[in-house]
Write a protein that holds these residues in place. Structure first.
Motif, PDB file in Angstrom:
ATOM      1  N   LEU A  17       4.641   5.110  12.327  1.00 47.67           N
ATOM      2  CA  LEU A  17       3.866   5.774  11.284  1.00 47.67           C
ATOM      3  C   LEU A  17       3.321   7.108  11.782  1.00 47.67           C
ATOM      4  N   VAL A  18       2.922   7.168  13.048  1.00 46.90           N
ATOM      5  CA  VAL A  18       2.443   8.431  13.607  1.00 46.90           C
ATOM      6  C   VAL A  18       3.554   9.475  13.611  1.00 46.90           C
ATOM      7  N   ILE A  19       4.760   9.061  13.991  1.00 50.21           N
ATOM      8  CA  ILE A  19       5.893   9.991  13.986  1.00 50.21           C
ATOM      9  C   ILE A  19       6.191  10.467  12.570  1.00 50.21           C
ATOM     10  N   ASP A  20       6.203   9.540  11.627  1.00 45.86           N
ATOM     11  CA  ASP A  20       6.468   9.905  10.235  1.00 45.86           C
ATOM     12  C   ASP A  20       5.394  10.848   9.688  1.00 45.86           C
ATOM     13  N   THR A  21       4.145  10.594  10.042  1.00 48.21           N
ATOM     14  CA  THR A  21       3.050  11.451   9.580  1.00 48.21           C
ATOM     15  C   THR A  21       3.173  12.852  10.161  1.00 48.21           C
ATOM     16  N   ARG A  22       3.539  12.932  11.428  1.00 49.10           N
ATOM     17  CA  ARG A  22       3.713  14.235  12.060  1.00 49.10           C
ATOM     18  C   ARG A  22       4.859  15.011  11.407  1.00 49.10           C
ATOM     19  N   ARG A  23       5.927  14.325  11.072  1.00 50.20           N
ATOM     20  CA  ARG A  23       7.036  14.988  10.388  1.00 50.20           C
ATOM     21  C   ARG A  23       6.628  15.481   9.007  1.00 50.20           C
ATOM     22  N   MET A  24       5.838  14.650   8.314  1.00 50.60           N
ATOM     23  CA  MET A  24       5.395  15.050   6.989  1.00 50.60           C
ATOM     24  C   MET A  24       4.535  16.312   7.055  1.00 50.60           C
ATOM     25  N   LEU A  25       3.653  16.390   8.046  1.00 52.10           N
ATOM     26  CA  LEU A  25       2.796  17.564   8.184  1.00 52.10           C
ATOM     27  C   LEU A  25       3.622  18.813   8.502  1.00 52.10           C
ATOM     28  N   ASN A  26       4.662  18.662   9.287  1.00 58.14           N
ATOM     29  CA  ASN A  26       5.540  19.808   9.565  1.00 58.14           C
ATOM     30  C   ASN A  26       6.241  20.294   8.305  1.00 58.14           C
ATOM     31  N   ILE A  27       6.644  19.341   7.470  1.00 56.65           N
ATOM     32  CA  ILE A  27       7.284  19.707   6.207  1.00 56.65           C
ATOM     33  C   ILE A  27       6.293  20.404   5.282  1.00 56.65           C
ATOM     34  N   LEU A  28       5.043  19.919   5.262  1.00 54.88           N
ATOM     35  CA  LEU A  28       4.032  20.532   4.408  1.00 54.88           C
ATOM     36  C   LEU A  28       3.780  21.987   4.792  1.00 54.88           C
ATOM     37  N   VAL A  29       3.843  22.284   6.082  1.00 54.86           N
ATOM     38  CA  VAL A  29       3.684  23.673   6.518  1.00 54.86           C
ATOM     39  C   VAL A  29       4.792  24.546   5.936  1.00 54.86           C
TER      40      VAL A  29
ATOM     41  N   GLU B 298       0.828  -1.204   0.000  1.00 50.00           N
ATOM     42  CA  GLU B 298       0.000   0.000   0.000  1.00 50.00           C
ATOM     43  C   GLU B 298       0.868   1.262   0.000  1.00 50.00           C
ATOM     44  N   ASN B 299       0.430   2.257  -0.722  1.00 55.05           N
ATOM     45  CA  ASN B 299       1.165   3.507  -0.838  1.00 55.05           C
ATOM     46  C   ASN B 299       1.274   4.198   0.519  1.00 55.05           C
ATOM     47  N   MET B 300       2.468   4.769   0.803  1.00 55.39           N
ATOM     48  CA  MET B 300       2.698   5.406   2.092  1.00 55.39           C
ATOM     49  C   MET B 300       1.811   6.632   2.292  1.00 55.39           C
ATOM     50  N   ILE B 301       1.537   7.379   1.215  1.00 52.59           N
ATOM     51  CA  ILE B 301       0.670   8.549   1.332  1.00 52.59           C
ATOM     52  C   ILE B 301      -0.725   8.133   1.769  1.00 52.59           C
ATOM     53  N   ILE B 302      -1.206   7.013   1.220  1.00 53.91           N
ATOM     54  CA  ILE B 302      -2.524   6.514   1.606  1.00 53.91           C
ATOM     55  C   ILE B 302      -2.521   6.098   3.079  1.00 53.91           C
ATOM     56  N   LYS B 303      -1.438   5.461   3.518  1.00 49.91           N
ATOM     57  CA  LYS B 303      -1.344   5.073   4.926  1.00 49.91           C
ATOM     58  C   LYS B 303      -1.393   6.298   5.831  1.00 49.91           C
ATOM     59  N   MET B 304      -0.658   7.343   5.461  1.00 50.57           N
ATOM     60  CA  MET B 304      -0.654   8.559   6.274  1.00 50.57           C
ATOM     61  C   MET B 304      -2.026   9.223   6.282  1.00 50.57           C
TER      62      MET B 304
END
Length: 319
Positions: free
Chosen positions: A179-191, A138-144
């Protein structure tokens, strides 16, 4: 009197622009660009891990091979663009070749890159027999996305009975801590990346509005007549010149005066890009207030240079 009124009505009707249907084939162009970009960047993202994990190279060896590959790719893009699209060939084919009874030949100008793209696809297909096909998970973006969605829905029901410090903590039990940590990091990068689309929206004007502006200018520089769609080559050359200058001279100076942090560079890049469009607006006012094709096209050089400076400080630093 009736004839005069009829003539006036005819003049008004003739002055109205014709409403043409939106060219649906534009979506074919968009699809072609999507596939080409997806192919390159999708492959580039996983290349270093493939070299290390599948080909058995060390991290240092994989790093050298990866950067050698990217250097060659971008070098070929620069040289290919100079030879064909952005500098000489396609503008010349468009303006200097006549076909189908017209004074230009867009068919040939678009046809040459199309043929080269077909050749590139055929070269890719030729190696099909040597490829290894592996089913992907499954795609990582979908998981996040599912992680965020689950956290929001769970918080509505459990924020009073089972309060958590952060929103995404509600997804730990189902998706795991990593996955929660990775998702939180991704959201910080998106900001951090939020201003980037606005910058790129301005930057892409160089391929539309600035070319239209150049078409209203005089391209004669004495020994050569610059075509409107050739002036954009300044962007490519400015990048090649400015990046080493910034790394070797400007950035050390900025660091000494307290402006060396990446976010500060990004801010300065945005300011320079804004100034370049102010120059473009002033130049457009000059063009419209002057006789047709009387302003020389070289007056676009300052805005291209400033925009390239902003692009280097903004995009390269952000990357």
């Amino acid at each position: 009197m009736d004839n005069a009124q009829e003539q006036t009505v005819n003049d008004i009707n003739e002055s109205k622009p014709l409403k043409l249907p939106y060219p649906k084939r534009i979506f074919l162009i968009i699809g072609n660009e999507f596939c080409e970009r997806f192919n390159f960047y999708g492959m580039l993202t996983i290349l270093p891990l493939f070299i290390k994990d599948k080909l058995g190279y060390t991290e240092n060896g994989a790093t050298i091979l990866y950067h050698t590959f990217t250097m060659m790719v971008y070098s070929m893009c620069v040289f290919g663009a100079i030879i064909s699209d952005t500098c000489t060939l396609t503008p010349i084919l468009r303006a200097d070749v006549h076909c189908f009874g017209e004074n230009d030949c867009y068919s040939l100008a678009f046809g040459v890159p199309a043929i080269l793209m077909i050749i590139a696809i055929l070269m890719f297909v030729c190696g099909k027999s040597s490829y290894t096909y592996v089913e992907v998970s499954e795609n990582m973006i979908i998981k996040m996305y599912k992680c965020i969605k689950h956290a929001i829905s769970t918080r509505r029901c459990a924020r009073e009975t089972n309060p958590r410090k952060n929103l995404l903590d509600y997804s730990i039990n189902r998706f795991g801590t990593q996955l929660v940590i990775d998702t939180r990091r991704m959201l910080n990068i998106l900001v951090l990346l939020l201003p980037f689309p606005f910058f790129e929206a301005l930057f892409m004007q160089t391929g539309s509005r600035w070319i239209f502006q150049a078409a209203k200018m005089n391209g004669d520089i004495g020994f050569y007549t610059i075509k409107p769609d050739q002036i954009g080559v300044l962007e490519s050359f400015s990048w090649l010149i400015l990046i080493p200058i910034f790394d070797g001279i400007l950035y050390p100076i900025l660091s000494k005066i307290g402006l060396g942090r990446p976010l500060q560079r990004i801010g300065l890049g945005g300011v320079l890009a804004g100034i370049s469009f102010l120059l473009s607006a002033g130049l457009q006012f000059w063009i419209e207030s002057s006789p047709k094709n009387s302003v020389n096209i070289l007056w676009q050089v300052p805005q291209y240079v400033l925009l390239s400076m902003g692009q280097v400080m903004y995009s390269v630093t952000e990357t």
